[in-house]
Scaffold this motif. Sequence first.
Motif, mmCIF file in Angstrom:
data_model
loop_
_atom_site.group_PDB
_atom_site.id
_atom_site.type_symbol
_atom_site.label_atom_id
_atom_site.label_comp_id
_atom_site.label_asym_id
_atom_site.label_seq_id
_atom_site.Cartn_x
_atom_site.Cartn_y
_atom_site.Cartn_z
ATOM 1 N N VAL A 273 50.081 70.720 11.324
ATOM 2 C CA VAL A 273 51.164 69.869 11.822
ATOM 3 C C VAL A 273 52.029 69.386 10.657
ATOM 4 O O VAL A 273 53.270 69.418 10.721
ATOM 5 C CB VAL A 273 50.599 68.682 12.605
ATOM 6 N N ASP A 274 51.382 68.963 9.587
ATOM 7 C CA ASP A 274 52.127 68.520 8.399
ATOM 8 C C ASP A 274 52.978 69.656 7.837
ATOM 9 O O ASP A 274 54.137 69.453 7.459
ATOM 10 C CB ASP A 274 51.153 68.027 7.326
ATOM 11 N N GLU A 277 56.037 70.231 10.069
ATOM 12 C CA GLU A 277 57.059 69.192 9.902
ATOM 13 C C GLU A 277 57.813 69.364 8.594
ATOM 14 O O GLU A 277 59.046 69.209 8.543
ATOM 15 C CB GLU A 277 56.398 67.814 9.949
ATOM 16 N N GLU A 278 57.092 69.701 7.521
ATOM 17 C CA GLU A 278 57.754 69.904 6.229
ATOM 18 C C GLU A 278 58.726 71.073 6.293
ATOM 19 O O GLU A 278 59.832 71.017 5.735
ATOM 20 C CB GLU A 278 56.695 70.147 5.152
ATOM 21 N N ARG A 281 61.959 70.090 8.212
ATOM 22 C CA ARG A 281 62.849 69.162 7.502
ATOM 23 C C ARG A 281 63.708 69.876 6.461
ATOM 24 O O ARG A 281 64.698 69.318 5.991
ATOM 25 C CB ARG A 281 62.029 68.051 6.844
ATOM 26 N N VAL A 289 62.821 65.285 12.974
ATOM 27 C CA VAL A 289 61.837 66.022 13.756
ATOM 28 C C VAL A 289 61.222 65.065 14.767
ATOM 29 O O VAL A 289 60.698 64.012 14.401
ATOM 30 C CB VAL A 289 60.737 66.620 12.853
ATOM 31 N N GLU A 291 59.040 65.069 18.676
ATOM 32 C CA GLU A 291 57.685 65.399 19.103
ATOM 33 C C GLU A 291 57.349 66.839 18.730
ATOM 34 O O GLU A 291 58.118 67.765 19.000
ATOM 35 C CB GLU A 291 57.557 65.199 20.614
ATOM 36 N N LEU A 292 56.205 67.029 18.095
ATOM 37 C CA LEU A 292 55.752 68.350 17.666
ATOM 38 C C LEU A 292 54.353 68.589 18.213
ATOM 39 O O LEU A 292 53.452 67.775 18.015
ATOM 40 C CB LEU A 292 55.744 68.443 16.135
ATOM 41 N N VAL A 305 58.508 71.869 19.864
ATOM 42 C CA VAL A 305 59.042 70.824 18.998
ATOM 43 C C VAL A 305 60.461 70.450 19.417
ATOM 44 O O VAL A 305 61.211 71.285 19.932
ATOM 45 C CB VAL A 305 59.036 71.289 17.515
ATOM 46 N N VAL A 307 63.940 68.863 17.761
ATOM 47 C CA VAL A 307 64.612 68.550 16.498
ATOM 48 C C VAL A 307 65.922 67.842 16.801
ATOM 49 O O VAL A 307 66.557 68.076 17.835
ATOM 50 C CB VAL A 307 64.879 69.827 15.670
#
Length: 368
Positions: A273-274, A277-278, A281, A289, A291-292, A305, A307
């Motif tokens: 998940v991290d 998200e990275e 971005r 960002v 809800e994922l 997801v 965005v």
Amino acid sequence: MRPAPAPRRKGHPVNDHPHHHKHQPDHGHDHHRTRRHRVSHRLTHLLTPHSHQTADKVDPALESSARGIRALWVSLAVLGVTALAQAVVVAVSGSVALLGDTVHNAADALTAVPLGIAFVLGRRAATRRFTYGYGRAEDLAGLVIVLTIAASAAFAGWTAVERLLDPRPVQHVPAVAVAALVGFAGNEWVARYRIRVGRSIGSAALVADGLHARTDGFTSLAVLLGAGGSALGWRLADPVVGLAITAAIALVLRDAAREVFRRVLDAVDPALVDRAEEALRTVPGVRGVGELRLRWIGHRLRAEVAVVVDGEATVRQAHAVAVDAEHALLHSVPGLTAALVHADPAPAPGETDPHLALAHHARVREAA
């Protein structure tokens, strides 16, 4: 109940392409990209080819299924040869302990059957009834394997208790010891192979089956240690060691069950998940960002997801950002084969929340 994907809203493009998607044409409009950026992007594709291009000959999801099936066939052959070699020693030694281990290894080799069926089913295309495909068959196979490990622990414990109540001498100890070593070597090799391939393709069921093979190797060692103790005159050596191995099997059962049940409940490694998200971005045009969600469907990973994009962007421009976001996810998240990307407009001062009409549905879901 799994959360439903974000609904498609007018003016809020949703992008959902499979892993081998075709990149959308330019449609003759400007996505605020310079000619230099487009040339650089194409050169990057040429220099670093990746598996979701249409030019690729092999779908990585299908290739991973083929690797899983191959691992099952190879391990089935190795365990079959191991059980056959042990059966020969059983015939000449009459060892009841080795007979139990031989039957156990032969039966466990057949656990490859439900998992093999699951891999074959997982390669079938999605239908209007099974819209996500048949990848969940792997999770069902994982449950079968967990139950088989539990049965193995129960069988080993029952046999050990029976031997404690009725000790029996072990005949032809050297031959039994060699057969026990063969059983351990065969099961350990299969365990390493299955676990390595399972982790490589993201199959929790195949990893669980590898852990199962490892427990069978422990059972073979129990036969070896029990035979050694009997050779030294300790008649209770075999059942005592059997009880210890039962405890070891129970520990492996705990780990395998935890892995399979987490997969059934849609758990993923938070590091994925991290990483997602990275990656999002860094995409030009993505202002935030929302809800994922990530979920495994068999050994294939899927993302959903939302965005945030420029509120003044056109539909085509927002769609281009969604495509780039999906592209970044496919490159950055291992095992990801598809992504559903929803574009939300950045809020403007005094503007009503565009999702306000859905608020009461969210409250109903939370209450349920």
